[in-house]
Design a protein around this motif. Structure first.
Motif: not given
Lengths: 157, 157
Positions: A98, A107-109, A111, A113-114, A117-118, A133-135
DNA sequence: TTAATTGCAAAAACTTTGCAATCGG
DNA sequence: CCGATTGCAAAGTTTTTGCAATTAA
């Protein structure tokens, strides 16, 4: 120590490719580690120069960063405008970011589930993922507070 | 037509900001639309120059791309190395991308659940999202086929 | 010895900007 | 008329590269 293990593996990586074990390359790893989690290359160049100019030149920093990326010790994690922010991975588990567009906080996170799903999406398209990469860009809670304050001040003005 | 509506809204956007309605700006929208879904700025500059040099100069293209981004008609969707790939949004629903690092093919996808999970992450961090970008880099099915072929050829050699 | 690496400065690639001329409202 | 826009060339950024000197193996 974590870093020592990383350096050892990097040494193997270099040998495997017929590259040379030079002092500069390992010094750069130390400087990256001491700089902190996230960095831009020019920042790193300045950081190194401010400490000890003899460690490595700008070109060597650029070249070593590329090498470390191939090796997998650092990743391009944030691309914003014309800036590229790298992250020192050092065995840390994968995660996403984030990014506060107001103050630049990262901020790192993670998930699970994400990620799952990918994988499913990739399967659906018969696509073999190598990396991703998810920003998420937005406003962090602190900056939101600050903004409300400003708004209040403006209201009184 | 979709494009006409977009242009109309862009006109309102310009007026609202006290900007001027110039021929160049609208011509650029047409050229982006005729170029296709994804583009890099320099590609677009060349594309425009190849058609009709009088449409807009390089600077105007850069300036207009920025404007269209603020307006929301185009988005920076892929950042790979030093390249930035834009997408002409034109009312299309939000989606993410799979990028083949072998041939450059771009596949779009949308997963409601991924979006929902992102929202949840943001809530957990009291973070207000503005926009996000999920890029999955890998090898597409066609390139995988091609690679297998190569491997076979190499095996026979 | 010899092939990889380094530092430097130059070049490349991409993007922004100052300015004078022009155009839109 | 006034302020926004444009094209141009110049300057800014970030990154890469050619080359001679140096260093690792």
């Amino acid at each position: 120590m974590q870093i020592e293990e990383l350096k050892h593996k990097f040494e193997q990586f270099l040998r495997q490719r017929g590259y040379k074990i030079t002092k500069g390359r390992f010094e750069i790893i130390d400087r990256i580690a001491s700089y902190g989690q996230h960095f831009e290359i020019e920042e790193l160049v300045r950081w190194i120069a401010s400490q000890d100019r003899s460690v490595a030149s700008r070109s060597t920093v650029y070249r070593t960063v590329r090498l470390l990326q191939e090796f997998g010790a650092i990743r391009e994690v944030i691309k914003l405008g014309n800036r590229t922010i790298y992250e020192f991975v050092a065995g840390k588990p994968h995660h996403e970011h984030l990014i506060c567009v107001e103050c630049g906080k990262i901020i790192e996170f993670y998930k699970e589930e994400i990620e799952d799903l990918q994988d499913r999406v990739c399967e659906e398209h018969d696509f073999t993922p190598i990396n991703h990469r998810l920003e998420i860009f937005g406003i962090c809670s602190e900056c939101k507070g600050r903004k409300d304050e400003n708004r209040r001040l403006q209201a009184y003005a």
